[in-house]
Motif scaffolding. Structure first.
Motif, PDB file in Angstrom:
ATOM      1  N   GLY A 107       0.820  -1.223   0.000  1.00  0.00           N
ATOM      2  CA  GLY A 107       0.000   0.000   0.000  1.00  0.00           C
ATOM      3  C   GLY A 107       0.847   1.263   0.000  1.00  0.00           C
ATOM      4  N   ASP A 108       1.883   1.287   0.840  1.00  0.00           N
ATOM      5  CA  ASP A 108       2.671   2.536   0.911  1.00  0.00           C
ATOM      6  C   ASP A 108       3.832   2.551  -0.098  1.00  0.00           C
ATOM      7  OD1 ASP A 108       4.696   0.983   1.953  1.00  0.00           O
ATOM      8  OD2 ASP A 108       4.416   1.629   4.024  1.00  0.00           O
ATOM      9  N   GLY A 109       3.901   1.527  -0.926  1.00  0.00           N
ATOM     10  CA  GLY A 109       4.918   1.533  -2.002  1.00  0.00           C
ATOM     11  C   GLY A 109       6.289   1.064  -1.557  1.00  0.00           C
ATOM     12  N   SER A 110       6.465   0.805  -0.249  1.00  0.00           N
ATOM     13  CA  SER A 110       7.812   0.450   0.229  1.00  0.00           C
ATOM     14  C   SER A 110       8.252  -0.925  -0.264  1.00  0.00           C
ATOM     15  CB  SER A 110       7.882   0.519   1.757  1.00  0.00           C
ATOM     16  OG  SER A 110       7.000  -0.422   2.324  1.00  0.00           O
ATOM     17  N   PHE A 111       7.263  -1.826  -0.511  1.00  0.00           N
ATOM     18  CA  PHE A 111       7.642  -3.163  -0.989  1.00  0.00           C
ATOM     19  C   PHE A 111       8.363  -3.066  -2.325  1.00  0.00           C
ATOM     20  CE2 PHE A 111       6.983  -6.950  -3.529  1.00  0.00           C
ATOM     21  CZ  PHE A 111       7.500  -7.936  -2.690  1.00  0.00           C
ATOM     22  N   MET A 112       7.791  -2.293  -3.242  1.00  0.00           N
ATOM     23  CA  MET A 112       8.408  -2.204  -4.567  1.00  0.00           C
ATOM     24  C   MET A 112       9.759  -1.488  -4.500  1.00  0.00           C
ATOM     25  SD  MET A 112       6.841  -4.055  -6.582  1.00  0.00           S
ATOM     26  CE  MET A 112       8.126  -3.793  -7.776  1.00  0.00           C
ATOM     27  N   ASP A 113       9.849  -0.465  -3.629  1.00  0.00           N
ATOM     28  CA  ASP A 113      11.140   0.217  -3.464  1.00  0.00           C
ATOM     29  C   ASP A 113      12.197  -0.770  -2.989  1.00  0.00           C
ATOM     30  OD1 ASP A 113      10.140   2.611  -4.264  1.00  0.00           O
ATOM     31  OD2 ASP A 113       9.793   3.389  -2.243  1.00  0.00           O
ATOM     32  N   ASP A 114      11.822  -1.564  -1.962  1.00  0.00           N
ATOM     33  CA  ASP A 114      12.776  -2.527  -1.401  1.00  0.00           C
ATOM     34  C   ASP A 114      13.076  -3.655  -2.391  1.00  0.00           C
ATOM     35  OD1 ASP A 114      12.758  -1.010   0.834  1.00  0.00           O
ATOM     36  OD2 ASP A 114      11.417  -2.305   1.986  1.00  0.00           O
ATOM     37  N   PHE A 115      12.038  -4.057  -3.136  1.00  0.00           N
ATOM     38  CA  PHE A 115      12.229  -5.137  -4.113  1.00  0.00           C
ATOM     39  C   PHE A 115      13.191  -4.686  -5.219  1.00  0.00           C
ATOM     40  CE2 PHE A 115      11.078  -7.559  -7.931  1.00  0.00           C
ATOM     41  CZ  PHE A 115      11.304  -8.852  -7.458  1.00  0.00           C
ATOM     42  N   GLU A 116      13.038  -3.420  -5.597  1.00  0.00           N
ATOM     43  CA  GLU A 116      13.923  -2.866  -6.618  1.00  0.00           C
ATOM     44  C   GLU A 116      15.377  -2.897  -6.128  1.00  0.00           C
ATOM     45  OE1 GLU A 116      12.951   1.151  -7.723  1.00  0.00           O
ATOM     46  OE2 GLU A 116      15.047   1.505  -8.194  1.00  0.00           O
ATOM     47  N   SER A 117      15.587  -2.462  -4.885  1.00  0.00           N
ATOM     48  CA  SER A 117      16.946  -2.485  -4.323  1.00  0.00           C
ATOM     49  C   SER A 117      17.461  -3.918  -4.254  1.00  0.00           C
ATOM     50  CB  SER A 117      16.959  -1.883  -2.918  1.00  0.00           C
ATOM     51  OG  SER A 117      16.434  -0.602  -2.945  1.00  0.00           O
ATOM     52  N   TYR A 118      16.574  -4.845  -3.871  1.00  0.00           N
ATOM     53  CA  TYR A 118      16.949  -6.258  -3.764  1.00  0.00           C
ATOM     54  C   TYR A 118      17.409  -6.810  -5.116  1.00  0.00           C
ATOM     55  CZ  TYR A 118      16.063 -11.311  -3.736  1.00  0.00           C
ATOM     56  OH  TYR A 118      16.163 -12.665  -3.913  1.00  0.00           O
ATOM     57  N   THR A 119      16.630  -6.536  -6.160  1.00  0.00           N
ATOM     58  CA  THR A 119      16.989  -7.083  -7.477  1.00  0.00           C
ATOM     59  C   THR A 119      18.324  -6.510  -7.971  1.00  0.00           C
ATOM     60  OG1 THR A 119      15.641  -5.399  -8.545  1.00  0.00           O
ATOM     61  CG2 THR A 119      14.636  -7.548  -8.264  1.00  0.00           C
ATOM     62  N   LEU A 120      18.556  -5.240  -7.672  1.00  0.00           N
ATOM     63  CA  LEU A 120      19.817  -4.639  -8.122  1.00  0.00           C
ATOM     64  C   LEU A 120      20.994  -5.186  -7.324  1.00  0.00           C
ATOM     65  CD1 LEU A 120      18.757  -0.907  -8.579  1.00  0.00           C
ATOM     66  CD2 LEU A 120      19.091  -2.627 -10.344  1.00  0.00           C
ATOM     67  N   ASP A 121      20.784  -5.359  -6.021  1.00  0.00           N
ATOM     68  CA  ASP A 121      21.880  -5.822  -5.152  1.00  0.00           C
ATOM     69  C   ASP A 121      22.225  -7.290  -5.387  1.00  0.00           C
ATOM     70  OD1 ASP A 121      22.147  -3.390  -4.062  1.00  0.00           O
ATOM     71  OD2 ASP A 121      21.676  -3.948  -2.004  1.00  0.00           O
ATOM     72  N   GLN A 122      21.225  -8.094  -5.714  1.00  0.00           N
ATOM     73  CA  GLN A 122      21.451  -9.548  -5.805  1.00  0.00           C
ATOM     74  C   GLN A 122      21.573 -10.041  -7.249  1.00  0.00           C
ATOM     75  OE1 GLN A 122      22.184 -11.130  -3.226  1.00  0.00           O
ATOM     76  NE2 GLN A 122      21.421  -9.853  -1.559  1.00  0.00           N
ATOM     77  N   PHE A 123      21.742  -9.134  -8.167  1.00  0.00           N
ATOM     78  CA  PHE A 123      21.831  -9.516  -9.583  1.00  0.00           C
ATOM     79  C   PHE A 123      23.064 -10.393  -9.810  1.00  0.00           C
ATOM     80  CE2 PHE A 123      21.932  -9.026 -14.156  1.00  0.00           C
ATOM     81  CZ  PHE A 123      20.589  -8.893 -14.459  1.00  0.00           C
ATOM     82  N   PRO A 124      22.921 -11.485 -10.591  1.00  0.00           N
ATOM     83  CA  PRO A 124      24.096 -12.335 -10.827  1.00  0.00           C
ATOM     84  C   PRO A 124      25.205 -11.580 -11.576  1.00  0.00           C
ATOM     85  CG  PRO A 124      22.226 -13.022 -12.191  1.00  0.00           C
ATOM     86  CD  PRO A 124      21.712 -11.993 -11.249  1.00  0.00           C
ATOM     87  N   PHE A 125      26.422 -11.909 -11.261  1.00  0.00           N
ATOM     88  CA  PHE A 125      27.614 -11.273 -11.857  1.00  0.00           C
ATOM     89  C   PHE A 125      27.592  -9.752 -11.678  1.00  0.00           C
ATOM     90  CE2 PHE A 125      26.175 -14.797 -14.676  1.00  0.00           C
ATOM     91  CZ  PHE A 125      27.070 -15.751 -14.232  1.00  0.00           C
ATOM     92  N   ARG A 126      27.117  -9.339 -10.514  1.00  0.00           N
ATOM     93  CA  ARG A 126      26.910  -7.912 -10.277  1.00  0.00           C
ATOM     94  C   ARG A 126      28.192  -7.086 -10.438  1.00  0.00           C
ATOM     95  NH1 ARG A 126      26.707  -4.651  -5.824  1.00  0.00           N
ATOM     96  NH2 ARG A 126      25.277  -2.916  -6.072  1.00  0.00           N
ATOM     97  N   ASP A 127      29.283  -7.562  -9.834  1.00  0.00           N
ATOM     98  CA  ASP A 127      30.529  -6.791  -9.916  1.00  0.00           C
ATOM     99  C   ASP A 127      31.029  -6.699 -11.352  1.00  0.00           C
ATOM    100  OD1 ASP A 127      30.610  -6.091  -7.289  1.00  0.00           O
ATOM    101  OD2 ASP A 127      31.940  -7.712  -6.668  1.00  0.00           O
ATOM    102  N   ALA A 128      30.829  -7.794 -12.120  1.00  0.00           N
ATOM    103  CA  ALA A 128      31.262  -7.774 -13.524  1.00  0.00           C
ATOM    104  C   ALA A 128      30.426  -6.761 -14.317  1.00  0.00           C
ATOM    105  CB  ALA A 128      31.121  -9.165 -14.128  1.00  0.00           C
TER     106      ALA A 128
END
Lengths: 393, 109
Positions: A51-72
């Motif tokens: 409802g307050d939009g925080s889930f999508m904000d956090d999910f977005e951060s999660y997907t960016l942080d946990q992306f495979p081969f992130r450092d590459a």
């Protein structure tokens, strides 16, 4: 044409579905060593969070942080930015003359006001009996690097002028002419302790403790038994200004190394010791009761941020007692992280130095830890902290 | 102009910020035409601007058409196109991963 379409579609499918599968199957990482930060975990799902939009904000951060081969991928982006598109910075990080730095711009006057207000509070609350109050600003390396290489730069003259004007009750000690670019690490924000003996002497002279330091105990070069337990491979390298210069046999990847996401040579971290420093007693009060700690913490030297070896990194309240000096002089230093490597070099001029970091202890609480009187007082803050001073409590 | 304004609306954290940005775009706020920042970013994005300007003309299409008129050129394009597309996909993914662009912009609405 048909073959080409099949190849393109196949390769795209492999990349897209391969990365998607890797993203789902990959176990989440807890920490990014290169960026020195905790990585985002999968957010809790709740009606409220959606409802307050925080889930999508956090999910977005999660997907960016946990992306495979992130450092590459971060490296690929940095290489594209600098090498292909010819841009001058990547997320405000730039590399010039072999030094990585972060653009600090523009001058934030409300932040200077906040810092000055905090200093004035300390002055009004605790320093009415102090006759000798000094203030010194540590220029960050952009001072020597940014404008010269065409990057956005703070108006340092205005920053220093503003702070001097707002702190008329202090004697200002200028350090800029005693510093140069080579006094800073290539990959880190901070300055090199082995290059700071002249800066320490300038401060000691300005505070009237320089002569005392010379008359005081013979510093004596250390016999090599260390301050703290030596880290494996620590090697002696040279003598300098009454100190023995030791170098860690570990690479020092500073904070900008990870942020730049570019291949850079690591720094070498050196530190200064002598008998005076070895005999100093350093006590931390962060746990509420006094705990003796090493001047140079060799465990932290081998940790994620080796610069934290100096005075054990982030400490709100600590004291350095020098039993070799008997001049009755005491010093209180309000500081940020730049002070960690410099303050040990001031020990030769004082019986006791009390080191306070009001980012980690509320100014209003300091009276519970420190007995303020007629000690010398030094405010030692970097331009970076003054321009982002909300952390000062 | 419409695209520029609509992207300000997309990107703004609230109506106030959107109005402030749009106002500044039309001269409100007493902002100078150029500043140290505008010059710095113009220089930094010069290659991107040049690519965008050239890409907005028929020149790339003309070049591709010319190349595909002969056998060697066609063969070259057959190889270059999938390579370029994959490289672009990876680079775009790298930009998303680095977080400098918000991939879930539309979830704000």
């Amino acid at each position: 044409m048909k073959h080409q379409s099949i190849i393109v579609t196949s390769v795209m499918a492999v990349v897209i579905f391969g990365l998607s599968a890797a993203a789902w199957l990959k176990a989440p990482d807890d920490f990014s060593d290169s960026e020195r930060r905790e990585l985002e975990k999968f957010p809790k799902l709740s009606v409220e969070a959606i409802g307050d939009g925080s889930f999508m904000d956090d999910f977005e951060s999660y997907t960016l942080d946990q992306f495979p081969f992130r450092d590459a991928f971060r490296r690929l982006k940095a290489e594209t930015v600098f090498g292909v598109l010819g841009q001058k910075d990547n997320n405000n990080i730039y590399v010039a003359d072999g030094y990585a730095s972060k653009m600090e711009y523009p001058l934030n006057e409300p932040m200077l006001d906040h810092a000055a207000e905090r200093f004035e509070f300390l002055y009004e609350a605790y320093l009415q009996d102090a006759e000798n109050i000094y203030f010194s600003i540590v220029p960050d390396k952009n001072y020597f690097l940014a404008e010269e290489n065409g990057y956005l730069s703070l108006d340092y003259e205005k920053l220093i002028g503003c702070m001097k004007e707002k702190t008329g009750y202090m004697t200002y000690v200028d350090l800029t002419e005693h510093l140069e670019l080579e006094d800073y690490y290539y990959t880190d924000t901070h300055w090199r302790q082995e290059n700071l003996t002249d800066v320490a002497d300038v401060l000691l002279d300005a505070m009237g403790a320089g002569e005392m330091a010379e008359l005081g105990a013979d510093a004596g070069v250390s016999d090599g038994d260390s301050v703290g337990t030596p880290v494996d491979g620590t090697e002696n390298s040279s003598l300098q200004d009454g100190y023995e210069v030791k170098e860690l046999d570990l690479p020092f990847y500073g904070v900008y190394y990870g942020q730049a996401a570019l291949p850079m040579e690591p720094d070498r971290l050196k530190y200064l010791i002598n008998d005076t420093l070895e005999n100093c007693i350093v006590t931390s009060y962060d746990t509420g009761s006094p705990v003796e700690i090493p001047m140079y913490d060799m465990e932290k030297a081998g940790g994620k941020d080796p610069y934290e070896m100096f005075l054990s990194g982030t400490r709100a309240v600590l004291t350095i007692e020098n039993p070799q000096v008997k001049n009755g002089k005491e010093l209180i230093v309000f500081r940020d992280s730049f002070g960690s490597s410099l303050i040990p070099l001031l020990a030769k001029g004082y019986e006791t130095i009390t080191v306070l970091d009001i980012r980690y202890v509320n100014s209003a609480m300091l009276g519970q830890f420190v007995e303020f009187g007629d000690q010398d007082v030094l405010f030692l803050y970097s331009t970076m902290l003054l321009n982002n001073s909300l952390a000062l409590k | 102009m419409i695209i520029m304004i609509s992207f300000v609306l997309f990107n703004a954290q609230g109506i106030g910020e959107a109005v402030s940005y749009i106002g500044a775009m039309f001269g409100a706020g007493d902002l100078a035409f150029t500043s140290a920042e505008t010059i710095y970013y113009f220089r930094s994005y010069l290659v991107v601007f040049a690519a965008a300007v050239i890409g907005a003309t028929p020149l790339p299409k003309t070049l591709v058409c010319r190349l595909s008129e002969n056998k060697a050129g066609k063969w070259l394009l057959d190889i270059l196109e999938p390579v370029a597309l994959v490289v672009l996909l990876l680079v775009v993914t790298a930009y998303l991963v680095d977080g400098s662009f918000n991939p879930f912009l539309y979830f704000r609405f």
